[in-house]
Design an enzyme around this catalytic site. Structure first.
Site, PDB file in Angstrom:
ATOM      1  CD  GLU A 150      -7.373   1.319   6.175  1.00 28.73           C
ATOM      2  OE1 GLU A 150      -6.695   0.389   6.658  1.00 28.73           O
ATOM      3  OE2 GLU A 150      -6.894   2.188   5.412  1.00 28.73           O
ATOM      4  CD  GLU A 201      -2.718   1.236   2.522  1.00 28.05           C
ATOM      5  OE1 GLU A 201      -3.671   2.036   2.540  1.00 28.05           O
ATOM      6  OE2 GLU A 201      -2.488   0.432   3.445  1.00 28.05           O
TER       7      GLU A 201
END
Length: 271
Positions: A248, A154
């Site tokens: 998220e 990420e």
């Protein structure tokens, strides 16, 4: 088909952050199922936090999949990163993530490397730090392949890492690796800070994208900030993305309201 996912945090040391449901796994799964989510993404202290049989039963009970598992507890609890100057700490970080890969793979879910990537610390050599990161991803990418899944790296915004901040930087880094089993996480919150054109960045990254975090410009549920989602959603569909889009996001105004806002937004853009 693109699938929806929500997040559940089960780390006692954390009391606030970008996860929709907290602490109670079964209740979070029940609520996610009732709203029509396809899957959950878990943030746990370790790979053995949840008994495998118990999780299998709950996923079956609530007709949910496991979309991914986070590894951030390795840093939060143990202070581990893949780019620490200390080789023993790097080794422990690889071991922690390897265990999470094995856990997630049982359910066909990849592990996510976010905060555990670390930083180039003051006075350190950037080239050496990136070598350590590449070395770890080579090992962990192959570990994921052996387990029947892939690994997710990420890119984070500049306030969280000084390694890779954009999808393009992530693509260029992955292209240099021997392993072909590492994909990128396109986190819309981080992208809102770093990308000049979010939609174009998604199109350019294309098949390198293996997971998407669904959060608005303020990290609340999509629709509660100023992210322009029409073009982003079109870009996601244009690359034939067929993975999970996972919330998220902060549990604001409440977990239930954030979850409802998320699933409504998901249906608006992807159904």
């Amino acid at each position: 088909m693109i699938k929806s996912s929500t997040t559940i945090a089960l780390v006692p040391q954390i009391t606030y952050g970008p996860w929709i449901y907290w602490h109670d796994l079964e209740k979070g799964m029940e609520k996610a199922s009732d709203l029509g989510f396809d899957a959950i993404e878990l943030f746990t202290p370790a790979s053995d936090t949840i008994a495998i049989d118990n999780l299998k039963q709950l996923l079956q009970k609530f007709n949910l999949e496991l979309s991914a598992v986070g590894t951030g507890a390795g840093k939060v609890i143990h202070g581990l990163t893949l780019t620490d100057q200390n080789p023993d700490i790097r080794k422990k970080a690889i071991s922690f993530i390897s265990d999470m890969i094995s856990f997630g793979a049982i359910f066909g879910a990849p592990a996510i490397i976010g905060s555990m990537q670390g930083n180039v610390l003051a006075g350190n050599d950037r080239e050496k730090t990136l070598f350590w990161l590449a070395e770890a991803l080579e090992i962990l990418g192959e570990k994921a392949a052996e387990a029947g899944t892939f690994l997710i790296y990420e890119p984070l915004n500049r306030y969280e890492t000084n390694l890779m901040n954009t999808l393009q930087a992530g693509v260029e880094f992955l292209e240099k690796l021997k392993t072909k089993h590492v994909k990128l996480l396109a986190d819309l919150f981080h992208m809102n800070i770093e990308e000049a054109d979010m939609a174009e960045s998604i199109r350019s990254a294309g098949s390198y994208i293996g997971h998407i975090h669904f959060a608005d410009s303020n990290r609340k549920a999509i629709g509660l900030g100023h992210t322009e989602m029409d073009s982003v959603a079109q870009a996601i569909k244009s690359i034939n993305y067929s993975g999970f889009i996972s919330a998220e996001a902060f549990p604001e105004p409440s977990s239930d309201e954030a979850a409802l806002q998320t699933i409504q937004s998901f249906k608006k853009y992807f159904r």
